[in-house]
Design a protein around this motif. Structure first.
Motif, PDB file in Angstrom:
ATOM      1  N   ASP A 153       0.709   4.014  -2.911  1.00 39.70           N
ATOM      2  CA  ASP A 153       0.478   5.413  -2.552  1.00 39.70           C
ATOM      3  C   ASP A 153       1.553   6.316  -3.167  1.00 39.70           C
ATOM      4  O   ASP A 153       1.257   7.418  -3.631  1.00 39.70           O
ATOM      5  N   THR A 212       0.831  -1.210   0.000  1.00 37.83           N
ATOM      6  CA  THR A 212       0.000   0.000   0.000  1.00 37.83           C
ATOM      7  C   THR A 212       0.865   1.260   0.000  1.00 37.83           C
ATOM      8  O   THR A 212       0.509   2.260  -0.630  1.00 37.83           O
ATOM      9  N   LEU A 216      -9.465   0.635   0.272  1.00 35.91           N
ATOM     10  CA  LEU A 216      -8.822   0.498   1.569  1.00 35.91           C
ATOM     11  C   LEU A 216      -9.819   0.652   2.721  1.00 35.91           C
ATOM     12  O   LEU A 216      -9.787  -0.112   3.692  1.00 35.91           O
TER      13      LEU A 216
END
Length: 581
Positions: free
Chosen positions: A102, A98, A121
């Motif tokens: 990002d 993640t 998420l």
């Protein structure tokens, strides 16, 4: 039929109107979110990264709270046994994944992708946290403090992500967030950031992958390295301006003894670290490691042992401080580092705990060999000492003697005083033997005809020890065992290397980095001693700027200019002069 068709058509129209009624506001909401009429562009990626990093640390050190069995999910014990739990690996990889996604969305400035990623998420984490995790751990979420802490930090991340979506990504991403100011705080934080293994390399490669550029990967890394180096020089030049050194004045003693003295002490500590560590860890933080089992064996030639006996628990006696001083007064210099808790007296019974099993032909052959007065016969005395944190290996003494009778006295074979060091070799303490000779023992063979012919050997010491608690009529042996203290379990990973291992693995490795700092300076003078780096720093930021604006042709030209600058020492001197010159 026609009426039914009309009713079905009306129902379809009604359903479509209702769907449109619900769909239009949702669509309009996301459209306004992604394409706002007015927005104040901001950059909170650093805060989101820090929140993800905190969650990553919580998973690593608090994984037991996310497993079914708390003790079995202790990640430190699992890693010490070279085992990696599957759920732990999955959670760490998902968390790290993640963070990578990002970073990719941030570099691509894709608000739509960030919205989709945020929605996935939010639903995924809440479903896992409130439905799946309680079923795995058999604990409600309200009773799981570590999970609550992880969720709280993740909620902070969700808030920052929502704010980033609402404001939109910045149109220009220029350099590292730590390079915005030129002071000691930014300098040391930036250098610490670059010291983290693989973080600088991973960031550079990801930036190159998800940023539009005409530079190759090697050229990209070259620009990043030049920028980092110039930023560090800029910070040092600014510090020199804030704290100038007057011309012709010697350095103050505070600076010389403060910085220089600290470096001298640090280098001395590194050089003597293994000796200091191994000495202090035993004398200051050492743990008493008394024996758990003491065993002795007597073996006649190459036959099976004729005498075996061991002592545990109640047969292992401790002594007082006064008794220990009485014993050690003959070897105080050697044993001055020991305390009375390190001394253990092992009381071994005289009768062997196993029968002497030998076939009649072998017994006749043995008697014949022992009856020959001109032949010697080996007798092996073996002992082993087992302790809690280490195992002292067996040590043998081979002796020869003249014909053995049913009742014999064996001279100089019994080592009463034994030292059990922290390594695997238990050895006699030579300083405690008068004339460098061991003690005598008596060896006798006993027979019983109650249940057939049974034979066993009895061993006895000829003289009692200085702290003997046995009666004169009792048979047996007394072993005085002095055990070295061992390092505590928390420092065992360093103590296990030993002195030479620490020198090879710690001192030489650190020495290599220190040597690189003190040597080879003359080869980097033209790149280190730059009076004014503002022009080079501006050239690097110009490369970042034209890259963000999409002027890739100009990016190539500026990169070529930067490379030419570093290839030409004369041009470098002109570019790095002070503005007044």
């Amino acid at each position: 039929m026609e009426k039914i068709r009309e009713q079905l058509i009306k129902a379809k129209v009604y359903v479509i109107k209702k769907l449109v009624k619900f769909y239009q506001p949702i669509r309009q909401f996301f459209y306004n979110l992604i394409h706002p009429e007015y927005n104040a562009v901001t950059d909170v990626y650093v805060l989101m990264f820090l929140a993800d990093t905190v969650d990553f640390i919580i998973i690593v050190f608090g994984f037991w709270a996310f497993g079914k069995h708390q003790a079995g999910a202790d990640i430190t014990s699992s890693l010490s046994e070279d085992q990696v739990p599957g759920p732990f690996l999955v959670m760490v990889l998902i968390q790290f994944g993640t963070m990578v996604v990002d970073r990719a969305l941030y570099l691509r400035k894709t608000v739509m992708g960030k919205v989709i990623f945020q929605v996935v998420l939010v639903f995924g984490i809440h479903f896992w946290m409130f439905f799946i995790l309680p079923g795995i751990t058999n604990r409600r979420f309200s009773h799981n403090t570590i999970a609550q802490l992880w969720y709280f930090v993740k909620c902070i991340y969700f808030g920052l992500s929502a704010y980033q979506i609402r404001c939109g990504y910045p149109t220009r991403i220029l350099g590292n967030f730590l390079t915005k100011s030129y002071n000691y705080v930014n300098l040391f934080l930036f250098q610490g950031f670059r010291m983290i293994p693989f973080l600088t390399e991973l960031r550079a490669v990801m930036d190159w992958v998800w940023t539009d550029t005409t530079l190759s990967l090697s050229s990209w890394i070259c620009v990043e390295d030049i920028y980092a180096h110039i930023f560090i020089l800029k910070c040092w030049r600014e510090s020199e301006k804030r704290y100038p050194q007057p011309r012709g004045q010697k350095k103050k003693k505070v600076v010389k003894y403060g910085m220089g003295g600290m470096i001298v002490m640090l280098l001395i500590c590194i050089v003597w670290f293994p000796l200091l560590f191994m000495s202090l860890i035993k004398s200051v933080a050492g743990v008493v490691n008394t024996p758990l089992d003491v065993s002795v064996t007597l073996t006649l030639g190459g036959l099976q042992p004729i005498f075996t006996m061991s002592a545990q628990q109640n047969h292992l006696k401790t002594v007082t401080s006064a008794e220990c001083l009485c014993l050690l007064q003959n070897a105080m210099q050697f044993l001055e580092s020991y305390i009375h808790e390190d001394l253990t007296i092992a009381q071994l019974e005289g009768s062997s705990n196993s029968l002497w099993t030998i076939s009649p032909p072998s017994k006749e052959n043995l008697i014949k060999m022992l009856s020959e007065t001109n032949e010697t016969f080996p007798l092996t005395f073996t002992w082993s000492i087992q302790r809690n944190l280490s195992l002292a290996s067996n040590t043998d003494i081979f002796l020869t003697f003249l014909p053995l009778k049913r009742h014999s006295t064996i001279k100089n074979i019994f080592p009463r005083y034994i030292r059990a060091p922290s390594d695997s070799n238990a050895k006699p303490i030579e300083q405690l033997y008068l004339g460098k000779k061991y003690m005598n023992i008596t060896l006798s063979l006993h027979k019983s005809n109650k249940e057939g012919v049974q034979e066993w050997w009895i061993v006895n010491q000829t003289e009692a020890g200085p702290l003997s608690v046995r009666d004169a009529s009792e048979c047996g042996l007394e072993l005085y065992i002095i055990s070295d203290q061992v390092s505590p379990p928390s420092l065992g990973f360093l103590a296990g290397y030993g002195i030479m291992g620490l020198y090879m693995s710690v001192v030489l490795v650190i020495g290599k980095f220190v040597r690189e700092f003190f040597s080879g300076i003359s080869h980097t003078i033209m790149f280190e001693e730059l009076p004014n780096v503002d022009r080079i720093l501006k050239l690097c930021t110009d490369i970042f700027l034209v890259r963000e604006t999409g002027e890739l042709d100009l990016e190539e030209d500026l990169y070529a200019k930067l490379i030419f600058l570093y290839r030409s020492p004369e041009t470098m001197i002109k570019w790095t002069r002070e503005k007044s010159e």
